[in-house]
Design a protein around this motif. Sequence first.
Motif, PDB file in Angstrom:
ATOM      1  N   VAL A  42       0.866  -1.207   0.082  1.00 16.37           N
ATOM      2  CA  VAL A  42       0.053   0.001   0.055  1.00 16.37           C
ATOM      3  C   VAL A  42       1.011   1.273  -0.166  1.00 16.37           C
ATOM      4  N   ASP A  43       0.852   2.014  -1.245  1.00 14.01           N
ATOM      5  CA  ASP A  43       1.622   3.319  -1.287  1.00 14.01           C
ATOM      6  C   ASP A  43       1.101   4.360  -0.831  1.00 14.01           C
ATOM      7  N   GLY A  44       1.433   5.013   0.062  1.00 10.48           N
ATOM      8  CA  GLY A  44       0.705   6.103   0.670  1.00 10.48           C
ATOM      9  C   GLY A  44       0.231   7.322  -0.550  1.00 10.48           C
ATOM     10  N   LEU A  45       1.157   7.219  -1.685  1.00 15.00           N
ATOM     11  CA  LEU A  45       0.683   8.287  -2.731  1.00 15.00           C
ATOM     12  C   LEU A  45      -0.332   7.775  -3.637  1.00 15.00           C
ATOM     13  N   GLU A  46      -0.727   6.563  -3.458  1.00 13.18           N
ATOM     14  CA  GLU A  46      -1.968   5.856  -4.011  1.00 13.18           C
ATOM     15  C   GLU A  46      -3.310   6.085  -3.316  1.00 13.18           C
ATOM     16  N   SER A  47      -3.238   6.692  -2.183  1.00 11.59           N
ATOM     17  CA  SER A  47      -4.322   6.889  -1.470  1.00 11.59           C
ATOM     18  C   SER A  47      -5.428   7.600  -2.270  1.00 11.59           C
ATOM     19  N   PRO A  48      -6.579   7.506  -1.920  1.00 10.18           N
ATOM     20  CA  PRO A  48      -7.741   8.262  -2.666  1.00 10.18           C
ATOM     21  C   PRO A  48      -7.570   9.754  -2.745  1.00 10.18           C
ATOM     22  N   ASN A  49      -7.112  10.422  -1.560  1.00  7.75           N
ATOM     23  CA  ASN A  49      -6.582  11.815  -1.441  1.00  7.75           C
ATOM     24  C   ASN A  49      -5.665  12.237  -2.378  1.00  7.75           C
ATOM     25  N   PHE A  50      -4.840  11.415  -2.962  1.00 10.93           N
ATOM     26  CA  PHE A  50      -3.794  11.644  -4.046  1.00 10.93           C
ATOM     27  C   PHE A  50      -4.407  11.277  -5.440  1.00 10.93           C
ATOM     28  N   THR A  51      -5.039  10.100  -5.625  1.00  9.25           N
ATOM     29  CA  THR A  51      -5.562   9.652  -6.890  1.00  9.25           C
ATOM     30  C   THR A  51      -6.812  10.251  -7.337  1.00  9.25           C
ATOM     31  N   GLY A  52      -7.685  10.675  -6.297  1.00  8.95           N
ATOM     32  CA  GLY A  52      -8.912  11.318  -6.671  1.00  8.95           C
ATOM     33  C   GLY A  52     -10.024  10.269  -6.758  1.00  8.95           C
ATOM     34  N   GLU A  53      -9.602   9.046  -6.393  1.00 12.98           N
ATOM     35  CA  GLU A  53     -10.624   8.171  -6.117  1.00 12.98           C
ATOM     36  C   GLU A  53     -11.864   8.450  -5.395  1.00 12.98           C
ATOM     37  N   VAL A  54     -13.014   7.805  -5.647  1.00 11.79           N
ATOM     38  CA  VAL A  54     -14.206   8.338  -4.741  1.00 11.79           C
ATOM     39  C   VAL A  54     -14.322   7.545  -3.570  1.00 11.79           C
ATOM     40  N   VAL A  55     -14.328   8.207  -2.405  1.00 10.76           N
ATOM     41  CA  VAL A  55     -14.635   7.554  -1.177  1.00 10.76           C
ATOM     42  C   VAL A  55     -15.655   8.247  -0.442  1.00 10.76           C
ATOM     43  N   PRO A  56     -16.634   7.770   0.494  1.00  7.05           N
ATOM     44  CA  PRO A  56     -17.360   8.449   1.347  1.00  7.05           C
ATOM     45  C   PRO A  56     -16.801   9.738   2.082  1.00  7.05           C
ATOM     46  N   ASP A  57     -17.517  10.759   2.263  1.00  6.72           N
ATOM     47  CA  ASP A  57     -16.947  12.040   2.958  1.00  6.72           C
ATOM     48  C   ASP A  57     -16.399  11.694   4.157  1.00  6.72           C
ATOM     49  N   HIS A  58     -16.982  10.685   5.066  1.00  3.59           N
ATOM     50  CA  HIS A  58     -16.588  10.587   6.427  1.00  3.59           C
ATOM     51  C   HIS A  58     -15.497   9.960   6.621  1.00  3.59           C
ATOM     52  N   LEU A  59     -15.165   9.306   5.439  1.00  7.66           N
ATOM     53  CA  LEU A  59     -13.852   8.533   5.518  1.00  7.66           C
ATOM     54  C   LEU A  59     -12.596   9.246   4.820  1.00  7.66           C
ATOM     55  N   ARG A  60     -12.813  10.336   4.193  1.00  7.24           N
ATOM     56  CA  ARG A  60     -11.643  10.907   3.555  1.00  7.24           C
ATOM     57  C   ARG A  60     -10.836  11.539   4.432  1.00  7.24           C
ATOM     58  N   PRO A  61     -11.122  12.330   5.589  1.00  8.53           N
ATOM     59  CA  PRO A  61     -10.332  12.863   6.679  1.00  8.53           C
ATOM     60  C   PRO A  61      -9.446  11.786   7.193  1.00  8.53           C
ATOM     61  N   LEU A  62      -9.939  10.664   7.260  1.00  6.33           N
ATOM     62  CA  LEU A  62      -9.050   9.664   7.860  1.00  6.33           C
ATOM     63  C   LEU A  62      -8.029   8.976   7.151  1.00  6.33           C
ATOM     64  N   LEU A  63      -7.974   9.298   6.104  1.00  2.37           N
ATOM     65  CA  LEU A  63      -6.814   8.876   5.045  1.00  2.37           C
ATOM     66  C   LEU A  63      -5.662   9.784   5.143  1.00  2.37           C
ATOM     67  N   LEU A  64      -4.266   9.232   4.702  1.00  2.00           N
ATOM     68  CA  LEU A  64      -3.045  10.098   4.577  1.00  2.00           C
ATOM     69  C   LEU A  64      -3.390  11.502   3.770  1.00  2.00           C
ATOM     70  N   SER A  65      -3.119  12.482   4.381  1.00  2.00           N
ATOM     71  CA  SER A  65      -3.434  13.782   3.783  1.00  2.00           C
ATOM     72  C   SER A  65      -2.163  14.407   3.037  1.00  2.00           C
ATOM     73  N   ARG A  66      -2.559  15.260   2.188  1.00  2.00           N
ATOM     74  CA  ARG A  66      -1.522  15.775   1.341  1.00  2.00           C
ATOM     75  C   ARG A  66      -0.963  16.789   2.251  1.00  2.00           C
ATOM     76  N   VAL A  67      -1.361  17.621   3.257  1.00  3.13           N
ATOM     77  CA  VAL A  67      -0.571  18.383   4.114  1.00  3.13           C
ATOM     78  C   VAL A  67       0.387  17.640   4.831  1.00  3.13           C
ATOM     79  N   TRP A  68      -0.187  16.639   5.535  1.00  2.00           N
ATOM     80  CA  TRP A  68       0.959  15.596   6.253  1.00  2.00           C
ATOM     81  C   TRP A  68       2.287  14.965   5.106  1.00  2.00           C
TER      82      TRP A  68
END
Length: 314
Positions: A42-68
Amino acid sequence: AAKSLAANEEARILAIGNPDDPASYFCATVLRPNSGWYIVHVDGLESPNFTGEVVPDHLRPLLLSRVWVDEARADWGEGSPLWQSKVRGEVPEDASDGVIPLSWLRRCQQERDWMAGQLVPIELGVDVGAGGDWTVVRERRGAQAGRTWRAQTPEPQEASALILQALRETGASAVKVDAIGVGWGICGTLQQQADEGLHRAVVVPVNVGKASFAPERYPKLRDQLWWELGRELSQTGAWDLAALDDTTLAQLIAPKYKHDANGRIKIEKKDETKKRLGRSPDDADALLLAFYVPPPEPEVAVMIYDEPVAISPV
């Protein structure tokens, strides 16, 4: 223990982890080539916050963030062992020319129990910031790395105030200050404060640019500190780094070394490390100063005669 529970044919083991330490059981056994395990990377840069993959809104803040990730890039540098493990999910490799391997530091971060008598002496190491760098004060309690005080101090009196705060909070018996440049004047201020009774610590100016105490092995004192403290204490597990933050960890593993024309160990210049890290390794330098023990001053022999000694005229 887990293998003994998975003794039947239908049993399965799911091992989930971050590959921080290449010497750990997880990396050395599960992630080694031809281990027999089915590995899902699992590559962190392939997380939905980087790929644009659709995920539920309540899950997105729990994923690896661009700021971090941006902060990790600034603190550790792309390609560093910490970047490899924590962002890219890859087993980090200890650089062959790195002064301190990450795997050694990981072993020093294991929790240990200490008796009160083992947490002395209490001493401070100070790397004075200049040119936009941070002033960092690091506490040492026996073999244990302690607290940190950190601030940008454009004026020398601000650095002195930060050090005095740390002295008051710790009751340290010694404070060792990098005395190159503005640090020399700060040593004078701290000594004056000691004379005025504001603290009781012995003030030790340390010029890391001077010749080492083992000139046949190291050209400068800085080379000796990084090798005999940073590398050798980590290799033997002689210091307790459980309280170390990832920023300081990244700074400790950043410097590289080589041998000069005389075969002596030479640590790369601080500016070279700073260029690769994107910041000065102030925290690491302060930590090394906290653990530095200056050699005793040479004794001067004085011959005293009970009887007058005749001196021939020249």
